[in-house]
Design a protein around this motif. Structure first.
Motif, PDB file in Angstrom:
ATOM      1  N   GLN A 249      40.769   8.650  24.832  1.00  0.00           N
ATOM      2  CA  GLN A 249      39.485   9.273  25.142  1.00  0.00           C
ATOM      3  C   GLN A 249      38.560   8.352  25.944  1.00  0.00           C
ATOM      4  O   GLN A 249      37.579   8.817  26.540  1.00  0.00           O
ATOM      5  CB  GLN A 249      38.794   9.676  23.832  1.00  0.00           C
ATOM      6  CG  GLN A 249      39.587  10.687  23.027  1.00  0.00           C
ATOM      7  CD  GLN A 249      39.271  10.643  21.545  1.00  0.00           C
ATOM      8  OE1 GLN A 249      38.573   9.746  21.066  1.00  0.00           O
ATOM      9  NE2 GLN A 249      39.790  11.618  20.807  1.00  0.00           N
ATOM     10  N   HIS A 250      38.863   7.059  25.940  1.00  0.00           N
ATOM     11  CA  HIS A 250      38.030   6.064  26.617  1.00  0.00           C
ATOM     12  C   HIS A 250      38.946   5.153  27.430  1.00  0.00           C
ATOM     13  O   HIS A 250      39.823   4.506  26.855  1.00  0.00           O
ATOM     14  CB  HIS A 250      37.241   5.217  25.620  1.00  0.00           C
ATOM     15  CG  HIS A 250      36.444   6.029  24.641  1.00  0.00           C
ATOM     16  ND1 HIS A 250      35.117   6.328  24.826  1.00  0.00           N
ATOM     17  CD2 HIS A 250      36.811   6.605  23.474  1.00  0.00           C
ATOM     18  CE1 HIS A 250      34.692   7.047  23.807  1.00  0.00           C
ATOM     19  NE2 HIS A 250      35.705   7.233  22.970  1.00  0.00           N
ATOM     20  N   GLN A 251      38.734   5.082  28.738  1.00  0.00           N
ATOM     21  CA  GLN A 251      39.553   4.216  29.578  1.00  0.00           C
ATOM     22  C   GLN A 251      38.855   2.881  29.774  1.00  0.00           C
ATOM     23  O   GLN A 251      37.798   2.817  30.402  1.00  0.00           O
ATOM     24  CB  GLN A 251      39.814   4.857  30.936  1.00  0.00           C
ATOM     25  CG  GLN A 251      40.670   3.989  31.860  1.00  0.00           C
ATOM     26  CD  GLN A 251      42.029   3.684  31.250  1.00  0.00           C
ATOM     27  OE1 GLN A 251      42.821   4.587  31.005  1.00  0.00           O
ATOM     28  NE2 GLN A 251      42.310   2.406  31.000  1.00  0.00           N
ATOM     29  N   GLY A 252      39.428   1.834  29.205  1.00  0.00           N
ATOM     30  CA  GLY A 252      38.821   0.513  29.288  1.00  0.00           C
ATOM     31  C   GLY A 252      39.492  -0.370  30.314  1.00  0.00           C
ATOM     32  O   GLY A 252      40.648  -0.153  30.705  1.00  0.00           O
ATOM     33  N   ALA A 253      38.753  -1.369  30.775  1.00  0.00           N
ATOM     34  CA  ALA A 253      39.263  -2.386  31.690  1.00  0.00           C
ATOM     35  C   ALA A 253      38.402  -3.628  31.533  1.00  0.00           C
ATOM     36  O   ALA A 253      37.232  -3.540  31.138  1.00  0.00           O
ATOM     37  CB  ALA A 253      39.239  -1.898  33.141  1.00  0.00           C
ATOM     38  N   VAL A 254      38.978  -4.783  31.835  1.00  0.00           N
ATOM     39  CA  VAL A 254      38.214  -6.030  31.785  1.00  0.00           C
ATOM     40  C   VAL A 254      38.519  -6.877  33.012  1.00  0.00           C
ATOM     41  O   VAL A 254      39.630  -6.847  33.543  1.00  0.00           O
ATOM     42  CB  VAL A 254      38.504  -6.864  30.511  1.00  0.00           C
ATOM     43  CG1 VAL A 254      38.031  -6.145  29.268  1.00  0.00           C
ATOM     44  CG2 VAL A 254      39.979  -7.228  30.419  1.00  0.00           C
ATOM     45  N   VAL A 255      37.517  -7.628  33.429  1.00  0.00           N
ATOM     46  CA  VAL A 255      37.673  -8.673  34.435  1.00  0.00           C
ATOM     47  C   VAL A 255      37.397  -9.985  33.721  1.00  0.00           C
ATOM     48  O   VAL A 255      36.286 -10.198  33.214  1.00  0.00           O
ATOM     49  CB  VAL A 255      36.690  -8.484  35.602  1.00  0.00           C
ATOM     50  CG1 VAL A 255      36.823  -9.633  36.592  1.00  0.00           C
ATOM     51  CG2 VAL A 255      36.932  -7.156  36.291  1.00  0.00           C
ATOM     52  N   ARG A 256      38.403 -10.840  33.644  1.00  0.00           N
ATOM     53  CA  ARG A 256      38.250 -12.100  32.917  1.00  0.00           C
ATOM     54  C   ARG A 256      37.651 -13.160  33.840  1.00  0.00           C
ATOM     55  O   ARG A 256      38.219 -13.489  34.888  1.00  0.00           O
ATOM     56  CB  ARG A 256      39.606 -12.559  32.378  1.00  0.00           C
ATOM     57  CG  ARG A 256      40.105 -11.725  31.203  1.00  0.00           C
ATOM     58  CD  ARG A 256      41.516 -12.119  30.809  1.00  0.00           C
ATOM     59  NE  ARG A 256      42.471 -11.661  31.812  1.00  0.00           N
ATOM     60  CZ  ARG A 256      43.074 -10.473  31.790  1.00  0.00           C
ATOM     61  NH1 ARG A 256      42.806  -9.619  30.821  1.00  0.00           N
ATOM     62  NH2 ARG A 256      43.934 -10.135  32.742  1.00  0.00           N
ATOM     63  N   LEU A 257      36.512 -13.707  33.435  1.00  0.00           N
ATOM     64  CA  LEU A 257      35.821 -14.722  34.228  1.00  0.00           C
ATOM     65  C   LEU A 257      35.985 -16.115  33.653  1.00  0.00           C
ATOM     66  O   LEU A 257      35.915 -17.107  34.376  1.00  0.00           O
ATOM     67  CB  LEU A 257      34.339 -14.365  34.339  1.00  0.00           C
ATOM     68  CG  LEU A 257      34.068 -13.002  34.993  1.00  0.00           C
ATOM     69  CD1 LEU A 257      32.598 -12.633  34.860  1.00  0.00           C
ATOM     70  CD2 LEU A 257      34.490 -13.007  36.455  1.00  0.00           C
ATOM     71  N   ALA A 258      36.177 -16.211  32.353  1.00  0.00           N
ATOM     72  CA  ALA A 258      36.426 -17.468  31.649  1.00  0.00           C
ATOM     73  C   ALA A 258      36.964 -17.079  30.280  1.00  0.00           C
ATOM     74  O   ALA A 258      37.037 -15.894  29.942  1.00  0.00           O
ATOM     75  CB  ALA A 258      35.158 -18.308  31.533  1.00  0.00           C
ATOM     76  N   ARG A 259      37.341 -18.078  29.493  1.00  0.00           N
ATOM     77  CA  ARG A 259      37.910 -17.786  28.181  1.00  0.00           C
ATOM     78  C   ARG A 259      36.898 -17.042  27.313  1.00  0.00           C
ATOM     79  O   ARG A 259      35.824 -17.552  27.004  1.00  0.00           O
ATOM     80  CB  ARG A 259      38.317 -19.099  27.499  1.00  0.00           C
ATOM     81  CG  ARG A 259      38.877 -18.953  26.104  1.00  0.00           C
ATOM     82  CD  ARG A 259      40.235 -18.317  26.093  1.00  0.00           C
ATOM     83  NE  ARG A 259      40.758 -18.238  24.737  1.00  0.00           N
ATOM     84  CZ  ARG A 259      41.876 -17.616  24.396  1.00  0.00           C
ATOM     85  NH1 ARG A 259      42.612 -17.028  25.324  1.00  0.00           N
ATOM     86  NH2 ARG A 259      42.270 -17.590  23.140  1.00  0.00           N
ATOM     87  N   ASN A 260      37.218 -15.753  26.977  1.00  0.00           N
ATOM     88  CA  ASN A 260      36.361 -14.896  26.152  1.00  0.00           C
ATOM     89  C   ASN A 260      35.059 -14.496  26.836  1.00  0.00           C
ATOM     90  O   ASN A 260      34.146 -13.983  26.183  1.00  0.00           O
ATOM     91  CB  ASN A 260      36.050 -15.539  24.793  1.00  0.00           C
ATOM     92  CG  ASN A 260      37.299 -15.953  24.040  1.00  0.00           C
ATOM     93  OD1 ASN A 260      37.470 -17.140  23.720  1.00  0.00           O
ATOM     94  ND2 ASN A 260      38.188 -15.025  23.775  1.00  0.00           N
TER      95      ASN A 260
END
Length: 214
Positions: free
Chosen positions: A73-84
């Motif tokens: 129901q929710h499409q997620g994505a992340v852009v990693r810039l540094a650890r966590n």
């Protein structure tokens, strides 16, 4: 370079409505192909355009569906810039949400964060960064009831010292922008608004990489 992202089609919302509630495994399987095409593929295109615009956004992941109905129901994505430390995106029936976050900290990161907040140079920098964010950003995180004992109760940044994670988020508006290629520019503008915060977190929270013995 031409944009890959052209917007989420209106049919994406129709599909997500079919997946509301607790859809059965049969319903999820019936929707799998359309969901990949209408919901997940546009998110992949959006992330590709972000990376084209700024190489710092190249390390990204678009979540798969998994087994829980929530992720259908929710499409997620992340852009990693540094650890966590990351820029997060989520598309659902409410539209597109952009989030700058430091969360799920490694052991030692919370201590580093609080030391930086207490510091008379880096602490006021964070206060200023948060104060100049547009008012429609919501600030949240894991917060203790009181500041840690090693800091005096009257510390000028005692509220920030209570945080063990920090998240700042808002929705892309107008909502209809998600149907057009203009959503890329909206996300880039919001990433720019969050840049100082994410840079501060990457500098002050991330643990140094151990040097290899040689």
């Amino acid at each position: 370079m031409p944009r890959r992202f052209t917007g989420w089609p209106v049919q994406a919302f129709d599909l997500l409505r079919k997946l509301e509630g607790v859809p059965s495994a049969a319903v999820r399987e019936q929707c799998r192909g359309d969901r990949e095409r209408l919901v997940r593929a546009p998110m992949r295109a959006l992330l590709a355009d972000l990376a084209d615009a700024d190489p710092r956004y190249a390390d990204s992941t678009v979540w798969h569906f998994a087994e829980e109905p929530f992720w259908w129901q929710h499409q997620g994505a992340v852009v990693r810039l540094a650890r966590n430390v990351e820029l997060g995106l989520r598309f659902d029936l409410d539209g597109l949400r952009v989030r700058g976050a430091w969360h799920y900290p490694d052991p030692g990161q919370v201590r580093r964060f609080r030391a930086a907040v207490a510091d008379d140079d880096s602490g006021p920098q964070l206060v200023k960064i948060l104060s100049v964010l547009p008012a429609d950003y919501a600030v949240s995180g894991e917060v203790t009831r009181r500041a840690p004992r090693e800091f005096p109760p009257e510390h000028p940044r005692s509220d920030l010292l209570r945080y063990g994670s920090l998240t700042v988020k808002r929705w892309v508006h107008p909502v209809d922008a998600v149907h057009t290629k203009d959503a890329v520019e909206h996300v880039l503008a919001m990433a720019g608004e969050l840049d100082d915060l994410l840079t501060w977190l990457a500098h002050n929270v991330v643990l140094p990489t151990p040097r290899a013995a040689g």
